[in-house]
Structure formats: C-alpha cells, structure tokens
Write a protein that holds these residues in place. Structure first.
Motif, PDB file in Angstrom:
ATOM      1  N   THR A 154     100.538  41.139  20.651  1.00  0.00           N
ATOM      2  CA  THR A 154     101.334  40.020  20.959  1.00  0.00           C
ATOM      3  C   THR A 154     100.764  38.780  20.997  1.00  0.00           C
ATOM      4  O   THR A 154     101.041  37.720  20.292  1.00  0.00           O
ATOM      5  N   ALA A 155      99.912  38.593  21.809  1.00  0.00           N
ATOM      6  CA  ALA A 155      99.115  37.215  22.073  1.00  0.00           C
ATOM      7  C   ALA A 155      97.871  37.226  22.399  1.00  0.00           C
ATOM      8  O   ALA A 155      97.606  37.885  23.371  1.00  0.00           O
ATOM      9  N   PHE A 156      97.036  36.405  22.161  1.00  0.00           N
ATOM     10  CA  PHE A 156      95.452  36.070  22.799  1.00  0.00           C
ATOM     11  C   PHE A 156      95.783  34.520  23.247  1.00  0.00           C
ATOM     12  O   PHE A 156      95.969  33.656  22.989  1.00  0.00           O
ATOM     13  N   LEU A 157      95.206  34.464  24.711  1.00  0.00           N
ATOM     14  CA  LEU A 157      95.651  33.306  25.600  1.00  0.00           C
ATOM     15  C   LEU A 157      94.353  33.020  26.199  1.00  0.00           C
ATOM     16  O   LEU A 157      93.384  33.839  26.540  1.00  0.00           O
ATOM     17  N   TYR A 158      94.206  31.540  26.197  1.00  0.00           N
ATOM     18  CA  TYR A 158      93.008  30.981  26.870  1.00  0.00           C
ATOM     19  C   TYR A 158      93.256  29.861  27.435  1.00  0.00           C
ATOM     20  O   TYR A 158      94.217  29.007  27.034  1.00  0.00           O
ATOM     21  N   ALA A 159      92.663  29.426  28.631  1.00  0.00           N
ATOM     22  CA  ALA A 159      92.951  28.495  29.395  1.00  0.00           C
ATOM     23  C   ALA A 159      91.666  27.516  29.970  1.00  0.00           C
ATOM     24  O   ALA A 159      90.791  28.372  30.503  1.00  0.00           O
ATOM     25  N   LEU A 160      91.625  26.309  30.300  1.00  0.00           N
ATOM     26  CA  LEU A 160      90.689  25.599  30.963  1.00  0.00           C
ATOM     27  C   LEU A 160      91.278  24.578  31.802  1.00  0.00           C
ATOM     28  O   LEU A 160      92.029  23.773  31.357  1.00  0.00           O
ATOM     29  N   ASP A 161      90.967  24.899  33.177  1.00  0.00           N
ATOM     30  CA  ASP A 161      91.542  23.445  33.845  1.00  0.00           C
ATOM     31  C   ASP A 161      90.272  22.982  34.953  1.00  0.00           C
ATOM     32  O   ASP A 161      89.735  23.707  35.332  1.00  0.00           O
ATOM     33  N   VAL A 162      90.070  21.744  34.880  1.00  0.00           N
ATOM     34  CA  VAL A 162      89.101  21.039  35.578  1.00  0.00           C
ATOM     35  C   VAL A 162      89.723  20.019  36.621  1.00  0.00           C
ATOM     36  O   VAL A 162      90.457  19.091  35.932  1.00  0.00           O
TER      37      VAL A 162
END
Length: 433
Positions: A230-238
């Motif tokens: 379905t999907a590959f997800l990635y995230a960065l929060d600073v």
C-alpha cells in the motif's frame, strides 16, 4: 464432551469451596492502578444551502448532538517484570432535534434517541515485559498505536500487534512495532480512507530525542512505517524552545511527512458536486508545516503555515483523522472540508494561520484562530478558497477537570460554484482521574 451433573448440595459445597479459596476483593485490587477519562461533548452546527453538495459526515452538521465517552484503565503487575493492562471503553451519541446523519437508511439513523443500550467494551488489552538491565520493554496485544500518523488522544487508532521500546541511550527513545489488524474498519473508517488497504500489516519504527542545545530544548521525532502493498511512510518533526528575553518563551517547530504509494493503489469516488464517478490513482505525498510561537506574561501568539496534497489525485498525510499534528494546525473544521482532509483526499492544499490568546491566573484562556488558504484540484466545482475563524475559551477548573467551548465560522468559495458557509459550536467537559 462428558457432562457432569451436581446435586444441589454438591453445587452449594463447590460454590462455598471456591469462595473460601478466592482472594478478598481488596487483596486483588491493592496492586492494580486504576485511571481513566470521562468526556462529554455537545455539538451543534448549521450549513447554508450552497454547502449541500460538498457536505460530508466529518463536518459537524448536528442540530443537537450529545456525545459521551468514558474509558477506565486497569494496570497491574502479574509476575516479575510482567504487567497487564486493560482498558474498558464506552462511547455513545444522543441526537436531538434535527440531528444530521449522512445515511437515513443506516441502522444507526435515529436523530431523536437517548442511547441506553451501549455497553462497555474492551478497547485495549496487552501484556508488557520489561527488562531493566537493557532498559527495554516489549508490549504485545491490542494497543493504541500512538504514532505521528495517528491520534494520540482517547480516540486514537487501536491495533493488535507487538511494540518494542528501548531507553538505554540517555535522552533518546527507540521503538519498533508490527501490527496485523486495526479497528479502522469498525470505528475509524470514513470515505477518506479508501486509499488504504487495512487488511495489510503495518511495520514501523521511531527515534524520539530530547536534549538541551544552544541554551534551549530540542525535541525531535523520526518515524518510518510500511503498510504492505500500500504505502511506505516517513516523517520528521523538530521543535526548538528557548527563552529569548526575561519571561519571553519562543518556540519554532517544523515537520515533514512524506510517503510513496504503491502503483496498484487505485479507486473510484463520486464527484461531490455532480455525483458522477471519478477514477483516481493514489499519489505520493509531501506535507510541510512550520509554526512559530511566542509566550509572555499570559499572552501567546502563533504564526504558521502548511502545504500538502496533489491537484490531480488522492493523497494521504496521516493514517487517521489529523494524526498527531495538532500543534502544527489551527481551526476546527477546515481540515475536514472536501479536498483538505489529512487522512486522504483529492486536492492540493496551502494554508496560513495565526492564533492568539490570553490566560487569566493560569486557569482561563480566551483566544481565537484565523486560518486562510485553499484547495486546488482539476475537478470542476471542487476545492476553492477557504477561510475559518474560531473563538474559544478554556477553563482549567482543577488539575483533573477542564471545561472548553468554541465557535467556528467556515467559508468555502468554490470557483464557478459560489460561496458556502458553515457555523458550529462545541461545549466540552473533560475529567481525568
């Protein structure tokens, strides 16, 4: 199967024996921690006639809607290094006069009923093993996911699986998880979730860090996840916070969430304006958000903006609702309008916002939000310029009890289709114990 019949005397003796050998209730409960939350909401909302073609069931359209939520948590040690956790959940809606329901043919459609048939259900049930030597915990069972893509409040997505958490590095938390089923199909699913195949497993990991640098505090999150086929997800929060002058606190937060969608993800929706079928391909998505906040002497003010979506296809930013992105958003209803829903929608979105408020005696905050932007799409009569203004008040009655209220005015100006308005009010009482 062999059946054994007991005489009345034998049955009474067996019952007396079991009671005599049972531990007293106070002995059973003395090592169990009990906590929970009680929440009451009253919602009311109105649409003008021009809003009808683009009204959806995520916008508050109830003339009168009473919403009850209760959760009771039980946690206790059951053996060396092992703890058990169980959460009981109750959720019910009582519809007053003219309560809006999207489907009159649904078995749940009954706008004038006080619901007394709902019962408690087991929402979470898991076992935790902790190894202090390695500062590692393993959590297995039915549990709330609590990722950057899911709601981390009392309504968050629940999945059955395993999670491993390690805190052996000072200031850093490492986590890995695997989930083979969720409650998205029973509780969370709306028409915005058609892009995701909830029959697939979800695998992921995260690194969360908190440390002091440049005279301030930095909190960062790095997330990766894969939903099979379905999907590959990635995230960065600073986020960086510091005191720039005496008593003046400044916070800057930025986030990027992206994903790559499998080429096989396709579907069909109805155009909300003319109800004609629209075929779409799932598109890769990039979400950018930035906000700055200043706090001084009871005052707080925030300036922010965000960008996400594609004008020629459906994209997702989070797995449900608005994920855990509340600090980067503003308003109440605008991110539930067609084309702007973060959990999946058709359209390219750009928004800017400002919020401000004043807190009296650290107990009562009065403030407001103003957010403006729009949705671009190649669908005729869809998207357009959007604006929302919100007035809100929050009263912290005690450390455990909070009252809040807001009024929202929302305007959607669809090109060649006219301007439409929506008003909504919510009153809420929240008690945590």
């Amino acid at each position: 199967m062999k059946l054994v019949k007991l005489s009345l005397v034998a049955a009474m003796a067996a019952g007396a024996f079991s009671v005599a050998n049972a531990a007293p209730l106070e002995e059973v409960l003395k090592d169990i921690d009990v906590s929970g939350v009680l929440r009451y909401r009253y919602d009311t909302g109105t649409f003008d006639k021009k809003f009808e073609p683009i009204k959806n069931d995520q916008l508050n359209g109830s003339k009168q809607q009473h919403k009850y939520r209760a959760q009771i948590n039980f946690s206790g040690a059951i053996a060396d290094n092992f703890k058990a956790f169980m959460q009981l959940d109750y959720s019910a809606n009582d519809g007053g006069y003219g309560a809006y329901q999207p489907d009159p043919n649904s078995p749940q459609y009954n706008p004038n009923v006080s619901n007394t048939s709902k019962g408690l259900s087991v929402r979470q049930l898991y076992l935790t093993y902790t190894n202090d030597d390695f500062a590692t915990s393993v959590i297995a069972g039915k549990q709330q996911l609590n990722t950057i893509w899911t709601d981390n409040g009392i309504d968050g997505l629940v999945g059955t699986g395993i999670k491993v958490v390690n805190n052996s590095i000072d200031g850093i938390t490492l986590a890995a998880f695997a989930v083979d089923s969720t409650n998205a199909r029973t509780e969370q699913e709306t028409d915005t979730l058609q892009l995701l195949n909830w029959e697939k497993n979800i695998y992921g990991g995260a690194a969360l860090a908190s440390y002091n640098v440049f005279g301030g505090d930095i909190n960062s999150q790095l997330w990766l996840a894969y939903m099979s086929d379905t999907a590959f997800l990635y995230a960065l929060d600073v986020a960086y916070s510091t005191t720039v002058f005496d008593g003046v606190k400044w916070t800057l937060e930025g986030a990027y969430l992206g994903n790559s969608v499998d080429n096989s993800v396709k579907g069909t929706n109805n155009n909300p304006v003319n109800s004609k079928p629209v075929s779409w391909d799932g598109k890769n998505n990039n979400f950018f958000a930035l906000r700055g906040t200043v706090e001084f002497g009871g005052w707080d003010a925030t300036l922010g903006g965000l960008y996400y979506g594609k004008k020629d296809g459906v994209t997702i930013t989070v797995l449900e609702d608005q994920g855990n992105l509340g600090s980067l958003l503003a308003g109440e209803e605008i991110f539930y309008t067609d084309g702007s829903r973060l959990s999946g929608d058709y359209g390219q979105n750009t928004f800017g916002y400002v919020t401000a408020g004043y807190t009296f005696n650290e107990t009562v905050r009065v403030g407001g939000d103003f957010i403006y932007g729009g949705t671009k799409t190649d669908l005729v009569g869809f998207g357009g310029d959007k604006m929302e203004a919100v007035a809100r008040v929050n009263y912290k009655y005690s450390p455990k009890l909070d009252f809040s209220a807001f009024y929202s005015y929302l305007n959607v100006d669809r090109k060649n289709a006219g301007s439409a308005d929506h008003n909504t009010v919510r009153l809420q009482a929240l008690y945590k114990f």
